[in-house]
Design an enzyme around this catalytic site. Structure first.
Site, PDB file in Angstrom:
ATOM      1  N   LYS A  85       0.855  -1.191   0.000  1.00  0.00           N
ATOM      2  CA  LYS A  85       0.000   0.000   0.000  1.00  0.00           C
ATOM      3  C   LYS A  85       0.889   1.238   0.000  1.00  0.00           C
ATOM      4  CE  LYS A  85      -4.391   0.914   2.284  1.00  0.00           C
ATOM      5  NZ  LYS A  85      -4.991   0.988   3.612  1.00  0.00           N
TER       6      LYS A  85
HETATM    7  C1  E4P Z   1      -8.252   1.303   3.914  1.00  0.00           C
HETATM    8  O1  E4P Z   1      -7.592   0.993   2.961  1.00  0.00           O
HETATM    9  C2  E4P Z   1      -8.175   2.661   4.516  1.00  0.00           C
HETATM   10  O2  E4P Z   1      -6.935   2.891   5.074  1.00  0.00           O
HETATM   11  C3  E4P Z   1      -9.283   2.844   5.526  1.00  0.00           C
HETATM   12  O3  E4P Z   1     -10.490   2.389   4.959  1.00  0.00           O
HETATM   13  C4  E4P Z   1      -9.402   4.265   6.030  1.00  0.00           C
HETATM   14  O4  E4P Z   1     -10.551   4.361   6.814  1.00  0.00           O
HETATM   15  P1  E4P Z   1     -10.858   5.627   7.757  1.00  0.00           P
HETATM   16  O5  E4P Z   1     -11.111   6.806   6.899  1.00  0.00           O
HETATM   17  O6  E4P Z   1     -12.087   5.205   8.525  1.00  0.00           O
HETATM   18  O7  E4P Z   1      -9.658   5.802   8.635  1.00  0.00           O
END
Ligand code: E4P
Length: 219
Positions: A85
């Site tokens: 990521k």
């Molecule tokens: C997933 O890939 C993301 O990091 C996550 O969904 C972020 O979520 P949030 O906005 O609730 O922190």
């Protein structure tokens, strides 16, 4: 549309792995920080629980060499399932392009605009993650963002898969599926809500009562 679980909590992942419809896991530094283990420890445990794509985020941002080194280390944990990521910024896009040449899968995260998604697709990202909840929080329109990214993908037949992220409610999941996203990554609590409907519960109570009446006829 596939469903991933958006968590680094091992109990949640273990439970979700028994449901039959969770195909992958996404983590981020904030989710990992809640678990009291190092990122490598958490990711090592997750790969034993789910046999599907597991996004592990590069954390040493702004230094391409360090980011690449960390990406390779994370990938070594499990070459079958680890997805690297990366943020959608200059460094993240450069590394995305490099990793795509090495056939290492990537998930370009913190996507808030269609143009960012376009760059991720052009740089060879395996996945791009538009953040729905955070966009709605600031009064923008996550519905429109999904529509635009799905249209771009279809117009040019990009292979990049769209993972709707930052999901805050069941409507976000439904909108993702209706508009044609490939995947939604969903927190455990929201996943539990997806199967709930009060008419299912009340209908089941009636069926159970009526089945009992029929069973008594058999005696
Ligand atoms: C997933 O890939 C993301 O990091 C996550 O969904 C972020 O979520 P949030 O906005 O609730 O922190």
């Amino acid at each position: 549309m596939e469903l991933f679980i958006d968590t680094a909590n091992l109990n949640e992942i273990e439970e979700a792995s028994t449901w039959g419809y969770i195909k992958g896991v996404t983590t981020n530094p904030s989710l990992i920080a809640k678990e009291g283990l190092t990122q490598e420890e958490v990711i090592n445990k997750i790969v034993k629980l789910i046999d599907g794509p597991i996004s592990a985020e590069v954390t040493c941002n702004n230094d391409v060499d360090l980011m690449l080194e960390q990406a390779h280390k994370l990938y070594e944990i499990n070459k079958k399932n680890i997805v690297i990521k990366l943020p959608i910024n200059e460094e993240g896009l450069k590394i995305c392009h490099q990793l795509s040449k090495e056939n290492i899968p990537t998930n370009l995260t913190l996507c808030f605009s269609a143009n960012q998604a376009l760059l991720a697709m052009e740089a060879g990202a395996t996945y791009v993650s538009p953040f729905l909840g955070r966009l709605d929080d600031i009064g923008e329109n996550s519905f429109q963002l999904i529509q635009e990214i799905v249209a771009i993908k279809r117009n040019y037949q990009y292979q990049t898969k769209i993972i709707c992220a930052s999901i805050r409610n069941p409507l976000h999941v439904k909108n993702s599926a209706v508009l044609g996203a490939d995947i939604a990554t969903v927190p455990y609590k929201i996943l539990l809500k997806l199967k709930q409907h009060h008419l299912t519960d009340s209908g089941l109570v009636t069926f159970e009562k009526d089945a009992l009446k029929t069973a008594q006829l058999n005696k």
